[in-house]
Design a protein around this motif. Sequence first.
Motif, PDB file in Angstrom:
ATOM      1  N   THR A  37      10.014  26.369 -51.168  1.00 37.40           N
ATOM      2  CA  THR A  37       8.789  26.902 -51.751  1.00 37.40           C
ATOM      3  C   THR A  37       8.733  26.685 -53.254  1.00 37.40           C
ATOM      4  O   THR A  37       7.659  26.698 -53.855  1.00 37.40           O
ATOM      5  CB  THR A  37       8.705  28.421 -51.431  1.00 37.40           C
ATOM      6  N   ASP A  38       9.888  26.486 -53.855  1.00 39.59           N
ATOM      7  CA  ASP A  38       9.982  26.309 -55.303  1.00 39.59           C
ATOM      8  C   ASP A  38       9.663  24.861 -55.679  1.00 39.59           C
ATOM      9  O   ASP A  38      10.214  23.922 -55.092  1.00 39.59           O
ATOM     10  CB  ASP A  38      11.393  26.681 -55.756  1.00 39.59           C
ATOM     11  N   ALA A  39       8.790  24.685 -56.661  1.00 34.00           N
ATOM     12  CA  ALA A  39       8.346  23.333 -57.042  1.00 34.00           C
ATOM     13  C   ALA A  39       9.527  22.459 -57.454  1.00 34.00           C
ATOM     14  O   ALA A  39       9.669  21.322 -56.979  1.00 34.00           O
ATOM     15  CB  ALA A  39       7.335  23.420 -58.184  1.00 34.00           C
ATOM     16  N   SER A  40      10.377  22.974 -58.294  1.00 37.79           N
ATOM     17  CA  SER A  40      11.468  22.177 -58.837  1.00 37.79           C
ATOM     18  C   SER A  40      12.553  21.902 -57.790  1.00 37.79           C
ATOM     19  O   SER A  40      12.975  20.766 -57.577  1.00 37.79           O
ATOM     20  CB  SER A  40      12.050  22.916 -60.041  1.00 37.79           C
ATOM     21  N   TRP A  42      12.481  22.039 -54.515  1.00 44.60           N
ATOM     22  CA  TRP A  42      12.083  21.260 -53.351  1.00 44.60           C
ATOM     23  C   TRP A  42      12.082  19.766 -53.675  1.00 44.60           C
ATOM     24  O   TRP A  42      12.579  18.946 -52.899  1.00 44.60           O
ATOM     25  CB  TRP A  42      10.686  21.691 -52.877  1.00 44.60           C
ATOM     26  N   HIS A  43      11.545  19.433 -54.840  1.00 42.20           N
ATOM     27  CA  HIS A  43      11.477  18.018 -55.212  1.00 42.20           C
ATOM     28  C   HIS A  43      12.860  17.449 -55.504  1.00 42.20           C
ATOM     29  O   HIS A  43      13.125  16.290 -55.203  1.00 42.20           O
ATOM     30  CB  HIS A  43      10.521  17.835 -56.391  1.00 42.20           C
TER      31      HIS A  43
ATOM     32  N   ASP B 246       6.228  21.750 -50.770  1.00 40.22           N
ATOM     33  CA  ASP B 246       6.372  23.010 -51.505  1.00 40.22           C
ATOM     34  C   ASP B 246       5.024  23.574 -51.961  1.00 40.22           C
ATOM     35  O   ASP B 246       4.833  24.785 -51.969  1.00 40.22           O
ATOM     36  CB  ASP B 246       7.295  22.810 -52.721  1.00 40.22           C
ATOM     37  N   ARG B 250       4.087  27.245 -50.961  1.00 40.31           N
ATOM     38  CA  ARG B 250       4.006  28.267 -52.010  1.00 40.31           C
ATOM     39  C   ARG B 250       2.624  28.912 -52.052  1.00 40.31           C
ATOM     40  O   ARG B 250       2.490  30.124 -52.244  1.00 40.31           O
ATOM     41  CB  ARG B 250       4.313  27.600 -53.358  1.00 40.31           C
ATOM     42  N   TYR B 369       8.706  23.621 -63.232  1.00 40.14           N
ATOM     43  CA  TYR B 369       8.121  22.790 -62.180  1.00 40.14           C
ATOM     44  C   TYR B 369       8.974  21.582 -61.782  1.00 40.14           C
ATOM     45  O   TYR B 369       8.845  21.072 -60.672  1.00 40.14           O
ATOM     46  CB  TYR B 369       6.718  22.315 -62.588  1.00 40.14           C
TER      47      TYR B 369
END
Lengths: 436, 436, 436
Positions: A37-40, A42-43, B246, B250, B369
Amino acid sequence: MGKHSTNMRVKLPIFCLLLEAITILLFAIFVRYNDETDASEWHDRMKKHNESNADNDFYFRYASFQDVHTMIFIGFGFLMTFLKCYGFSSVAFNFLIAAFGLQWSTLIQGFFHGFHDGKIHIGIESMINADFCTGAVLISFGAVLGKTSPVQLIVMTLFEVTLFGINEFIILSILGAKDAGGSMTIHTFGAYFGLVVSRVLYRPQLEKSRAREGSIYHSDLFAMIGTIYLWMFWPSFNSAVTAHGDDQHRTVLNTYYSLAACTLATFALSSMLNGEGKLDMVHIQNAALAGGVAVGTSAEMMLTPFGAMIAGCLAGIISVLGYKFLTPVLDSKLKIQDTCGVHNLHGMPGILGALIGVIVAAAATADIYGLGMEDVFPLIYDGTRTSKSQAVYQLLALLVALAFALIGGIIVDNYISVLNVGKDNALNDVIFMRKN
Amino acid sequence: MGKHSTNMRVKLPIFCLLLEAITILLFAIFVRYNDETDASEWHDRMKKHNESNADNDFYFRYASFQDVHTMIFIGFGFLMTFLKCYGFSSVAFNFLIAAFGLQWSTLIQGFFHGFHDGKIHIGIESMINADFCTGAVLISFGAVLGKTSPVQLIVMTLFEVTLFGINEFIILSILGAKDAGGSMTIHTFGAYFGLVVSRVLYRPQLEKSRAREGSIYHSDLFAMIGTIYLWMFWPSFNSAVTAHGDDQHRTVLNTYYSLAACTLATFALSSMLNGEGKLDMVHIQNAALAGGVAVGTSAEMMLTPFGAMIAGCLAGIISVLGYKFLTPVLDSKLKIQDTCGVHNLHGMPGILGALIGVIVAAAATADIYGLGMEDVFPLIYDGTRTSKSQAVYQLLALLVALAFALIGGIIVDNYISVLNVGKDNALNDVIFMRKN
Amino acid sequence: MGKHSTNMRVKLPIFCLLLEAITILLFAIFVRYNDETDASEWHDRMKKHNESNADNDFYFRYASFQDVHTMIFIGFGFLMTFLKCYGFSSVAFNFLIAAFGLQWSTLIQGFFHGFHDGKIHIGIESMINADFCTGAVLISFGAVLGKTSPVQLIVMTLFEVTLFGINEFIILSILGAKDAGGSMTIHTFGAYFGLVVSRVLYRPQLEKSRAREGSIYHSDLFAMIGTIYLWMFWPSFNSAVTAHGDDQHRTVLNTYYSLAACTLATFALSSMLNGEGKLDMVHIQNAALAGGVAVGTSAEMMLTPFGAMIAGCLAGIISVLGYKFLTPVLDSKLKIQDTCGVHNLHGMPGILGALIGVIVAAAATADIYGLGMEDVFPLIYDGTRTSKSQAVYQLLALLVALAFALIGGIIVDNYISVLNVGKDNALNDVIFMRKN
């Protein structure tokens, strides 16, 4: 200003706002997005593992989640609208309890699952589990319907969610029992907890409002909306947290046929037991659902389709018999007024479901499950347990659920009974106002 | 034959059939299947890229689409059935407007997105966007409910859809603002557009029908069906067009917790502000949903779960206060009869949502991010903008949405006010007949 | 004890329990999990082919299944609640028939599809097909609504499901016709079968209960719940068993636009044909859905979006005309009392849908379909047939469906007419009891 208005105008807002403030504070301290769920995060993970399909799991879970969500809010909410003067309370309190319950259970369950680095990490699975926990509270709500104020219901939710989290942790993580659809953790626990609480709320003056404990024509149709949504989406409920693939597929299929068979048994018993051969709307609304409860533990297992249908038939029969013969006795002898008959829909079928789980677990062999044993019975797969010992643990889990329900219910009683309730609150929507 | 029957018997059929014929003609000239929908193109692409999972995107989008679809037709449709004599009109006109709106917006939005080789290429994303645009029109419908004929509603739809397309293009494509859940493009625009139109429809004789502007017991239960579907599926609404992975995960999670917190705030404020501590069904039906609107812009961003809950609480509080204190003032001082209170559910929470988006965008850092910045803020990711300048554009977008709503509403007024309306049409289902 | 009570108290339970016992026995003998559902088989296959995404198919099908399931139980169930004194019967018998029908059709369809090694292998596709078959029975139920006892309905289900299986096998497997959304196999067959059965149930004394064949205000709102769910999920119905990818995508899109266009045509015709320009709730509830039926055969094909809209318009127009002019004639001249007007919603639009299928099949070229021809018209793709001969087989399939409906209906009549029906059963919920 009477006691009633004080309770509603002062206590309810304070309770709601204070609890919400505490909940937000605890979320701020403890709750974080999980890696999906976390942007950073997950990527980073996507990059590291080159996972292009990392999100499939989310979508499959989210589809189940929305079905479960529909059962919690529409299913439970409208199932209880059958009372002619209590429809607003049924739907609105269901809404309030669920909205608070899912936040609180995110915290409680989070301390038992997904707690690391001092934080609770949440995502789609914690949302499903929060809805599941809320389901248990709503089952208890069905037992006390019409006998409590919203403040009492919030207090009940606060305690029950906490006990649910502990009970579930013991059953699933310590005992290593399987209960994907929650025959024990949700249905048995929720029903008996509610029945115990219902007992302390028994008051003679409630009898006066008995005239209101009936339905009118359209309130029964609203209730059927609840029934049918629960019936349709029960396969999603039982399969929402099972392993992807054959497990989830099989759970869906078993639940579907169990419910279909249960429906025929319900219609048969209902007209058979009525002096004039009439079909009782209460049976159709409730007993036809018992088939979903009865396979809550075992639907994931190699139950076979006809095994599921036998389970469904038994559940339907037990449930109608309960409404006909047991509910009046509970009321007159034990002073338990089970408003919605949760004992017949969740209590007895929940125990039945746990026992079917015991039997099917005992019958598990490497030949039947193959490599699929790892998902269904990991402790049998890795040699820690035999089928027989797994069955014993399943039985133990049922006893734990019952113990938590009974003892927990008694503890909660003390807190609930001291809270003030408006007298005319019983089975009456007097605390709601409408545009007119 | 009176004016009323002429309006219905002649104008309505002509309007419907003529517009449908024009729409079909424009579809025949301009609209084509996109590459994923066309038999030949899709298979060519599959072959060229050896894409075995090329269809996953469709399924994930389609699941969101059906949730949004349910909100548009069941959610909005039944939310407005609370009026005791206007249920048919609410559901049926909602149905008519939406069915026309989604066709028309396919054309309008198609000229701004997916137009190449002189053709509009449509698929699942254009279907979602058509439903979104229709949502804005239905919000406006809530403001004018009971004051228009179906012909006027179709004219309003024709203009509003067109303005929606231009407004959305400016906000998303020219300003580069983010607004996945439409706090600005759908809620703010739809609400203020409707309120301006409502003002021109103000007529003294409507006061006579005030007695009808109330609910009866069961009409409020029908409205709760609308409320609960909107509440449950709002996570799908806000996430329907965000990036997979994500982002979508989210957005769902933030919206879920915002709504839960909003519900508790709504119950608290509702009983606190009522002299007798009663809960107002209008607040429960509407204000509990404001949490979804309030995170429409920011749910996609790294709002944090507790941030979402604070947003939800604020929205619930603002919304109930609006119903209690602002709606009567709008009516008496400004002659704006906001039948469904869209200003409290969509207008103010929409502005709040836009402002939260400004704040959260301003707080975006590469640290928070990571690589996920590309999906959420592509212009910050590629260095075109700083977080602060993105925030300024977000604020600008809000002003554009408000300007389009106000100016657009005034323009449409001229066309709507000249159309004839049957006098007894106000808050009365007289133009419907039933089997009896 | 009167004849009526005997029928209900003795015959209904015996019928239900006996049939359920036989069904369970047949399941025990013949029905097994298929490879995707069996724990051992699935994992063996996964291991052998190293398929990590083997379960995607299940999830995509399951999402469609739940939409279809909602149409069957909520859609059909509530669509028929418009009668003021027959709401319980509509929803509850719909529930009973569907619960039995889906079990029985698993057996019947299983003998035609997926039968190997002496066993029927079931999974998600057989569950969808069982729901489809049940849909045909519920269409027939709409024609006989209010004229039968539950025992007669179960007998009808038993026969109709069996005939459905044979008819479908001939149309799809022997004739090689395409009919993914069931314009012929479900709608045409179900409607005309029901109309033939309705004829034998015509009784003069039913006229006395005509006063009850009306709606009251809220029963029409319940019916709108049914209508809107059918309308929203029809794209899932038509696409549930088509090939993944462009096929399913295109089917969804065509159905969506057909229904939208149909809705405008329905509103236009309804007010045009009414002397006072009023909108008839019966038309809105039913005719607006005809657009889904009309593209049931062709939505999968390269119909083009504007082609779908023309089909939808035609269906809406035909359907309203049918309600206005044909239904009264069927009743007075042919003694066919079509309670729900299934001839207008399923009969004529079903035939229209079959004919559109004939035309679109005849127009199929390699240029339009490219490699996609394999999925849509496999026999044209592999050179077995030309487009023209495929069109001839499509037409033949329509004739087969009509023949099965008419002859099958007549055969069933004999069994149904000898069964006793309580006199006061007509359009009256007298055989239900409620809590009061």
